[in-house]
Motif scaffolding. Structure first.
Motif, PDB file in Angstrom:
ATOM      1  N   ARG A 222      52.694   7.414  54.173  1.00  0.00           N
ATOM      2  CA  ARG A 222      52.385   8.741  54.709  1.00  0.00           C
ATOM      3  C   ARG A 222      53.668   9.509  55.024  1.00  0.00           C
ATOM      4  O   ARG A 222      53.749  10.726  54.811  1.00  0.00           O
ATOM      5  CB  ARG A 222      51.524   8.630  55.973  1.00  0.00           C
ATOM      6  CG  ARG A 222      50.129   8.080  55.741  1.00  0.00           C
ATOM      7  CD  ARG A 222      49.187   8.478  56.882  1.00  0.00           C
ATOM      8  NE  ARG A 222      49.759   8.254  58.203  1.00  0.00           N
ATOM      9  CZ  ARG A 222      49.592   7.152  58.923  1.00  0.00           C
ATOM     10  NH1 ARG A 222      48.868   6.140  58.428  1.00  0.00           N
ATOM     11  NH2 ARG A 222      50.138   7.039  60.123  1.00  0.00           N
ATOM     12  N   ALA A 223      54.667   8.797  55.543  1.00  0.00           N
ATOM     13  CA  ALA A 223      55.941   9.444  55.870  1.00  0.00           C
ATOM     14  C   ALA A 223      56.609  10.004  54.613  1.00  0.00           C
ATOM     15  O   ALA A 223      57.100  11.139  54.607  1.00  0.00           O
ATOM     16  CB  ALA A 223      56.867   8.444  56.561  1.00  0.00           C
ATOM     17  N   LEU A 224      56.644   9.216  53.540  1.00  0.00           N
ATOM     18  CA  LEU A 224      57.246   9.685  52.284  1.00  0.00           C
ATOM     19  C   LEU A 224      56.528  10.925  51.765  1.00  0.00           C
ATOM     20  O   LEU A 224      57.161  11.873  51.277  1.00  0.00           O
ATOM     21  CB  LEU A 224      57.206   8.571  51.239  1.00  0.00           C
ATOM     22  CG  LEU A 224      58.087   7.347  51.495  1.00  0.00           C
ATOM     23  CD1 LEU A 224      57.883   6.305  50.401  1.00  0.00           C
ATOM     24  CD2 LEU A 224      59.557   7.731  51.584  1.00  0.00           C
ATOM     25  N   GLU A 225      55.212  10.912  51.880  1.00  0.00           N
ATOM     26  CA  GLU A 225      54.422  12.051  51.403  1.00  0.00           C
ATOM     27  C   GLU A 225      54.734  13.308  52.208  1.00  0.00           C
ATOM     28  O   GLU A 225      54.902  14.395  51.642  1.00  0.00           O
ATOM     29  CB  GLU A 225      52.939  11.707  51.502  1.00  0.00           C
ATOM     30  CG  GLU A 225      52.060  12.600  50.660  1.00  0.00           C
ATOM     31  CD  GLU A 225      50.663  12.021  50.499  1.00  0.00           C
ATOM     32  OE1 GLU A 225      49.985  12.395  49.534  1.00  0.00           O
ATOM     33  OE2 GLU A 225      50.252  11.200  51.345  1.00  0.00           O
ATOM     34  N   LYS A 226      54.834  13.170  53.512  1.00  0.00           N
ATOM     35  CA  LYS A 226      55.145  14.319  54.362  1.00  0.00           C
ATOM     36  C   LYS A 226      56.557  14.854  54.104  1.00  0.00           C
ATOM     37  O   LYS A 226      56.775  16.061  54.016  1.00  0.00           O
ATOM     38  CB  LYS A 226      55.010  13.938  55.840  1.00  0.00           C
ATOM     39  CG  LYS A 226      53.584  13.883  56.351  1.00  0.00           C
ATOM     40  CD  LYS A 226      53.573  13.667  57.863  1.00  0.00           C
ATOM     41  CE  LYS A 226      52.154  13.648  58.416  1.00  0.00           C
ATOM     42  NZ  LYS A 226      52.141  13.453  59.891  1.00  0.00           N
ATOM     43  N   ILE A 227      57.516  13.940  53.991  1.00  0.00           N
ATOM     44  CA  ILE A 227      58.911  14.352  53.790  1.00  0.00           C
ATOM     45  C   ILE A 227      59.067  15.084  52.458  1.00  0.00           C
ATOM     46  O   ILE A 227      59.710  16.134  52.371  1.00  0.00           O
ATOM     47  CB  ILE A 227      59.851  13.136  53.849  1.00  0.00           C
ATOM     48  CG1 ILE A 227      59.823  12.517  55.245  1.00  0.00           C
ATOM     49  CG2 ILE A 227      61.275  13.530  53.472  1.00  0.00           C
ATOM     50  CD1 ILE A 227      60.556  11.192  55.353  1.00  0.00           C
ATOM     51  N   ALA A 228      58.475  14.515  51.406  1.00  0.00           N
ATOM     52  CA  ALA A 228      58.643  15.087  50.071  1.00  0.00           C
ATOM     53  C   ALA A 228      57.918  16.418  49.902  1.00  0.00           C
ATOM     54  O   ALA A 228      58.316  17.248  49.071  1.00  0.00           O
ATOM     55  CB  ALA A 228      58.146  14.098  49.016  1.00  0.00           C
ATOM     56  N   SER A 229      56.855  16.640  50.664  1.00  0.00           N
ATOM     57  CA  SER A 229      56.068  17.871  50.521  1.00  0.00           C
ATOM     58  C   SER A 229      56.451  18.935  51.546  1.00  0.00           C
ATOM     59  O   SER A 229      55.899  20.030  51.533  1.00  0.00           O
ATOM     60  CB  SER A 229      54.575  17.560  50.644  1.00  0.00           C
ATOM     61  OG  SER A 229      54.282  16.945  51.888  1.00  0.00           O
ATOM     62  N   ASP A 230      57.398  18.616  52.425  1.00  0.00           N
ATOM     63  CA  ASP A 230      57.788  19.586  53.447  1.00  0.00           C
ATOM     64  C   ASP A 230      58.532  20.761  52.801  1.00  0.00           C
ATOM     65  O   ASP A 230      59.446  20.554  51.989  1.00  0.00           O
ATOM     66  CB  ASP A 230      58.669  18.916  54.492  1.00  0.00           C
ATOM     67  CG  ASP A 230      58.890  19.795  55.712  1.00  0.00           C
ATOM     68  OD1 ASP A 230      58.078  19.731  56.644  1.00  0.00           O
ATOM     69  OD2 ASP A 230      59.881  20.558  55.712  1.00  0.00           O
ATOM     70  N   PRO A 231      58.188  21.995  53.172  1.00  0.00           N
ATOM     71  CA  PRO A 231      58.803  23.164  52.523  1.00  0.00           C
ATOM     72  C   PRO A 231      60.202  23.503  53.026  1.00  0.00           C
ATOM     73  O   PRO A 231      60.947  24.223  52.348  1.00  0.00           O
ATOM     74  CB  PRO A 231      57.823  24.303  52.871  1.00  0.00           C
ATOM     75  CG  PRO A 231      57.210  23.870  54.171  1.00  0.00           C
ATOM     76  CD  PRO A 231      57.121  22.369  54.105  1.00  0.00           C
ATOM     77  N   ASP A 232      60.589  23.005  54.199  1.00  0.00           N
ATOM     78  CA  ASP A 232      61.895  23.341  54.764  1.00  0.00           C
ATOM     79  C   ASP A 232      63.023  22.688  53.976  1.00  0.00           C
ATOM     80  O   ASP A 232      62.919  21.526  53.566  1.00  0.00           O
ATOM     81  CB  ASP A 232      61.980  22.906  56.228  1.00  0.00           C
ATOM     82  CG  ASP A 232      61.049  23.707  57.122  1.00  0.00           C
ATOM     83  OD1 ASP A 232      60.600  24.787  56.680  1.00  0.00           O
ATOM     84  OD2 ASP A 232      60.761  23.258  58.252  1.00  0.00           O
TER      85      ASP A 232
END
Length: 303
Positions: A222-232
């Motif tokens: 879940r962490a990898l998914e959030k980091i990779a999809s973050d727009p910042d």
């Protein structure tokens, strides 16, 4: 990599003058030793300065310290020194000298946007890099590649400006001349590919090792998914430090990895972690047949 650096030294010396080939190889071998000493003593400090990281404090970053202590106990290593980058983009990297003097650096975006299980997965991944001695290996590879590319550019530009003229002691062997030019052209490419191939494999290994620490693959997935999809955008990152982060700041979730990618595809990493989670849940629900037979036998033998 040391042999490659020595070969580049020979090529530089030979292009300057055929009699300088051995001297160039020795000089670059010495440079390699100096580079190794620098990595051992100050390489991590340069990375922290480039990233504009600050030392974490118990008052401001208590959850980071709590999670760090938990994972360090599971990994069997001392608690690394913790640093924080003031950046809204979630990411993290590890650096340092060895498992006894490791450093984990996270962004404020990571602390704000991930839940505790996800943060634990990221810290465990970086702790795995420290315990597996990846921090020293990757820093050495990165600096060596940078040095080879810099030397290649300087020497070839100067040699071409002189029209490919040779030293005063003659034209030398045409075959050796071609070999020297080929080394200067191909060595940086080979060094980069070697560096990236090693980096991608170490990321897979760190993911798997992190699961051994946390026993919870879904948290890291879940962490990898959030980091990779973050727009910042991670402003502190650059091409020199890209390979150190848990997720490449320049590679998004939907993008595929290629030959020159510093990280394996995010989707493949997530897929492997999800598979580990399914396997662990299946193992926890299944009682081995041998155990079942032993249990039934013990019941039958009970008077």
């Amino acid at each position: 990599m040391a042999l490659l650096l020595t070969a580049v030294g020979w090529a530089v010396g030979y292009l300057a003058d055929p009699s300088f080939g051995v001297a160039g190889a020795v000089l670059f071998a010495v440079i390699g030793v100096v580079l190794w000493i620098y990595v051992q003593t100050s390489g991590h400090k340069a990375v922290l300065q480039i990233s504009r990281a600050r030392r974490a404090t118990h008052e401001e970053d208590q959850i980071l310290y709590n999670v760090g202590h938990e994972v360090a106990i599971a990994a069997g290593v001392p608690l690394p020194t913790l640093y924080v980058i003031e950046d809204s983009s979630p990411n993290a990297f590890a650096t340092g000298l060895d498992p006894r003097d490791g450093i984990i650096c996270v962004t404020t975006g990571l602390l704000e946007k991930l839940d505790r299980d996800e943060l634990q997965g990221v810290v465990a991944h970086e702790m795995a890099h420290i315990r597996n001695n990846d921090i020293r290996l990757m820093t050495t590879l990165a600096l060596t590649v940078g040095l080879i590319v810099l030397v290649r550019d300087l020497i070839l530009r100067g040699w071409l400006r002189m029209g490919g003229r040779r030293g005063r002691r003659g034209e030398g062997n045409a075959v050796l001349l071609a070999l020297a030019v080929a080394l200067l052209v191909l060595a940086p490419i080979f060094a980069v590919l070697l560096h990236l191939a090693v980096s991608r494999q170490r990321e897979f290994l760190a993911d798997a090792t992190a699961v051994q620490f946390t026993r919870y693959p879904d948290g890291l997935a879940r962490a990898l998914e959030k980091i990779a999809s973050d727009p910042d955008e991670l402003e502190a990152a650059n091409k020199a430090t890209e390979h150190m982060y848990i997720v490449s700041p320049f590679q998004k979730l939907h993008e595929r990895s290629n030959l020159f990618s510093t990280h394996p595809p995010i989707r493949e990493r997530i897929r492997r972690l999800r598979a580990m989670g399914i396997e662990r849940r299946h193992e926890s629900r299944t009682v081995p047949p041998v155990v079942q037979e032993d249990r039934s036998a013990s019941i039958d033998d009970t008077p």
